[in-house]
Design a protein around this motif. Structure first.
Motif, PDB file in Angstrom:
ATOM      1  N   ASP A  62      26.310  14.203  84.966  1.00  0.00           N
ATOM      2  CA  ASP A  62      27.114  14.267  86.193  1.00  0.00           C
ATOM      3  C   ASP A  62      28.610  14.160  85.912  1.00  0.00           C
ATOM      4  O   ASP A  62      29.420  14.166  86.845  1.00  0.00           O
ATOM      5  CB  ASP A  62      26.702  13.138  87.164  1.00  0.00           C
ATOM      6  CG  ASP A  62      25.325  13.364  87.770  1.00  0.00           C
ATOM      7  OD1 ASP A  62      24.874  14.534  87.768  1.00  0.00           O
ATOM      8  OD2 ASP A  62      24.709  12.391  88.240  1.00  0.00           O
ATOM      9  N   VAL A  63      28.960  14.026  84.638  1.00  0.00           N
ATOM     10  CA  VAL A  63      30.357  13.833  84.256  1.00  0.00           C
ATOM     11  C   VAL A  63      30.866  15.084  83.540  1.00  0.00           C
ATOM     12  O   VAL A  63      30.206  15.600  82.634  1.00  0.00           O
ATOM     13  CB  VAL A  63      30.497  12.585  83.353  1.00  0.00           C
ATOM     14  CG1 VAL A  63      31.941  12.402  82.907  1.00  0.00           C
ATOM     15  CG2 VAL A  63      29.988  11.336  84.076  1.00  0.00           C
ATOM     16  N   THR A  64      32.030  15.561  83.949  1.00  0.00           N
ATOM     17  CA  THR A  64      32.625  16.789  83.406  1.00  0.00           C
ATOM     18  C   THR A  64      32.614  16.813  81.870  1.00  0.00           C
ATOM     19  O   THR A  64      33.066  15.864  81.224  1.00  0.00           O
ATOM     20  CB  THR A  64      34.095  16.913  83.888  1.00  0.00           C
ATOM     21  OG1 THR A  64      34.104  16.896  85.317  1.00  0.00           O
ATOM     22  CG2 THR A  64      34.746  18.196  83.386  1.00  0.00           C
ATOM     23  N   GLY A  65      32.059  17.872  81.323  1.00  0.00           N
ATOM     24  CA  GLY A  65      32.135  18.106  79.881  1.00  0.00           C
ATOM     25  C   GLY A  65      31.035  17.500  79.042  1.00  0.00           C
ATOM     26  O   GLY A  65      30.927  17.802  77.860  1.00  0.00           O
ATOM     27  N   PHE A  66      30.226  16.616  79.652  1.00  0.00           N
ATOM     28  CA  PHE A  66      29.150  15.988  78.874  1.00  0.00           C
ATOM     29  C   PHE A  66      27.958  16.928  78.753  1.00  0.00           C
ATOM     30  O   PHE A  66      27.664  17.714  79.652  1.00  0.00           O
ATOM     31  CB  PHE A  66      28.732  14.653  79.492  1.00  0.00           C
ATOM     32  CG  PHE A  66      29.630  13.512  79.103  1.00  0.00           C
ATOM     33  CD1 PHE A  66      29.223  12.564  78.173  1.00  0.00           C
ATOM     34  CD2 PHE A  66      30.904  13.408  79.640  1.00  0.00           C
ATOM     35  CE1 PHE A  66      30.060  11.528  77.795  1.00  0.00           C
ATOM     36  CE2 PHE A  66      31.756  12.364  79.272  1.00  0.00           C
ATOM     37  CZ  PHE A  66      31.336  11.426  78.344  1.00  0.00           C
ATOM     38  N   SER A  67      27.249  16.813  77.620  1.00  0.00           N
ATOM     39  CA  SER A  67      26.096  17.659  77.341  1.00  0.00           C
ATOM     40  C   SER A  67      24.815  16.875  77.597  1.00  0.00           C
ATOM     41  O   SER A  67      24.806  15.650  77.525  1.00  0.00           O
ATOM     42  CB  SER A  67      26.124  18.108  75.879  1.00  0.00           C
ATOM     43  OG  SER A  67      27.418  18.525  75.504  1.00  0.00           O
ATOM     44  N   ALA A  68      23.748  17.568  77.874  1.00  0.00           N
ATOM     45  CA  ALA A  68      22.433  16.934  78.003  1.00  0.00           C
ATOM     46  C   ALA A  68      22.029  16.350  76.651  1.00  0.00           C
ATOM     47  O   ALA A  68      22.357  16.909  75.613  1.00  0.00           O
ATOM     48  CB  ALA A  68      21.402  17.957  78.474  1.00  0.00           C
ATOM     49  N   PRO A  69      21.327  15.192  76.648  1.00  0.00           N
ATOM     50  CA  PRO A  69      20.926  14.588  75.377  1.00  0.00           C
ATOM     51  C   PRO A  69      19.971  15.497  74.615  1.00  0.00           C
ATOM     52  O   PRO A  69      19.119  16.150  75.201  1.00  0.00           O
ATOM     53  CB  PRO A  69      20.259  13.279  75.787  1.00  0.00           C
ATOM     54  CG  PRO A  69      19.874  13.454  77.217  1.00  0.00           C
ATOM     55  CD  PRO A  69      20.854  14.425  77.803  1.00  0.00           C
ATOM     56  N   ALA A  70      20.127  15.530  73.291  1.00  0.00           N
ATOM     57  CA  ALA A  70      19.356  16.451  72.468  1.00  0.00           C
ATOM     58  C   ALA A  70      18.064  15.824  71.957  1.00  0.00           C
ATOM     59  O   ALA A  70      17.163  16.506  71.523  1.00  0.00           O
ATOM     60  CB  ALA A  70      20.199  16.914  71.288  1.00  0.00           C
ATOM     61  N   LEU A  71      17.985  14.500  72.024  1.00  0.00           N
ATOM     62  CA  LEU A  71      16.945  13.817  71.253  1.00  0.00           C
ATOM     63  C   LEU A  71      16.469  12.585  72.000  1.00  0.00           C
ATOM     64  O   LEU A  71      17.273  11.854  72.574  1.00  0.00           O
ATOM     65  CB  LEU A  71      17.565  13.394  69.912  1.00  0.00           C
ATOM     66  CG  LEU A  71      16.686  12.760  68.858  1.00  0.00           C
ATOM     67  CD1 LEU A  71      15.640  13.761  68.374  1.00  0.00           C
ATOM     68  CD2 LEU A  71      17.533  12.307  67.682  1.00  0.00           C
ATOM     69  N   GLU A  72      15.184  12.359  71.952  1.00  0.00           N
ATOM     70  CA  GLU A  72      14.622  11.123  72.503  1.00  0.00           C
ATOM     71  C   GLU A  72      15.194   9.946  71.712  1.00  0.00           C
ATOM     72  O   GLU A  72      15.381  10.035  70.507  1.00  0.00           O
ATOM     73  CB  GLU A  72      13.096  11.153  72.371  1.00  0.00           C
ATOM     74  CG  GLU A  72      12.401   9.981  73.024  1.00  0.00           C
ATOM     75  CD  GLU A  72      11.488   9.216  72.070  1.00  0.00           C
ATOM     76  OE1 GLU A  72      11.137   8.092  72.418  1.00  0.00           O
ATOM     77  OE2 GLU A  72      11.155   9.737  71.004  1.00  0.00           O
ATOM     78  N   GLY A  73      15.487   8.848  72.393  1.00  0.00           N
ATOM     79  CA  GLY A  73      16.122   7.711  71.716  1.00  0.00           C
ATOM     80  C   GLY A  73      17.628   7.759  71.867  1.00  0.00           C
ATOM     81  O   GLY A  73      18.317   6.805  71.578  1.00  0.00           O
TER      82      GLY A  73
END
Ligand code: 8IG
Length: 275
Positions: A62-73
């Motif tokens: 929800d924050v400008t420029g942040f990416s979805a997490p790539a990895l569990e943990g």
């Protein structure tokens, strides 16, 4: 969902995007400014729980420029935490790794956002491999310096930044007042995502490295560029390849982190409480 990110436009100003992200965080958390930022690496996911009272938890996406997490943990949240002494801590559970291939801008966006939200101290944690044979899996160590083996930099153009005392002696000394037994070492950032070959670990050792990992160095450079003071912790989750004779597994890394949790949680809370 298509992966669009304003940082991927080469003409965009990453610092303006970080300022927009800081405004998103202020609006979504209700906390205008933060004093300290804390990035949680492998094994450190729950270590922030003793740092203070969680005021707000928001999705990084929800924050400008942040990416979805790539990895569990690697939890994709940002948290605003209030310490007992009244400091505001931005807890970043949403690290973007260089090996994800989106470039250094996205890797260091959380650091620049933390700086834009007021943080003057950047605490970077990671899970890493140990070259020093005296270290045991589950042991936290201070980062004294780094060797950036990624071939990349978060700095763009002729931006000459001094990295003497990057992981400041002042903050390492402060951490040792909390735990005098803390050892320290030089962190080598490899690109990953594969772990090193034993020959690469020997190279890292020969050039002065003690810790091998896949994060932190690029973030520390960006933090210093932003004028922040950096404190780095590695949780040694495994002996580096060839130092231990058995193959490395991601499962082993997760288990070492889980077992170390109570100790590193207490350490981190006390160190941040003293900042
Ligand atoms: I956890 O042995 C973890 N991360 N490069 N090497 C590198 N990264 C790591 C390692 C390791 N363990």
């Amino acid at each position: 969902m298509p992966d669009t990110n304003p940082l991927d436009d080469p003409a965009a100003d990453p610092f303006a995007i970080a300022t927009a992200a800081a405004a998103d965080i202020a609006r979504l958390t209700g906390v205008e400014r933060h004093d300290i930022a804390l990035t949680l690496g492998s094994g450190w996911g729950r270590a922030a729980e003793l740092v203070g009272e969680t005021i707000a938890t928001i999705a990084a996406t929800d924050v400008t420029g942040f990416s979805a997490p790539a990895l569990e943990g690697h939890v994709g949240t940002l948290r605003s935490v209030l310490t007992p002494r009244g400091k505001r801590v931005l807890v970043i559970g949403a690290r973007t790794h260089f090996y994800e291939g989106h470039g250094p801008r996205r890797v260091v966006h959380s650091v620049r956002t933390a700086a834009a939200s007021g943080a003057r101290t950047m605490v970077l944690t990671n899970g890493a491999g140990g070259i020093n044979p005296h270290w045991k899996p589950g042991q936290p160590v201070l980062i004294s310096d780094h060797i950036n083996l990624t071939g990349a930099s978060p700095l763009e153009g002729a931006t000459f930044i001094d990295l003497t005392d990057l992981y400041t002696m002042r903050l390492r000394d402060l951490a040792r007042t909390i735990d005098p037994s803390l050892d320290e070492g030089v962190y080598c950032q490899f690109r990953g995502p594969q772990y090193e070959t034993p020959a690469e670990v020997q190279m890292a050792k020969t050039i002065g490295g003690h810790i091998v990992g896949m994060s932190t160095a690029l973030e520390a450079i960006a933090a210093r560029q932003a004028g922040m003071e950096v404190l780095g912790f590695s949780l040694i989750t495994n002996m580096a390849a060839g130092i231990q004779t058995t193959p490395l597994s991601h499962q082993e890394v997760i288990e070492a982190g889980r077992e170390a949790e109570p100790v590193i949680s207490d350490l981190l809370a006390r160190v941040i409480g003293a900042l």
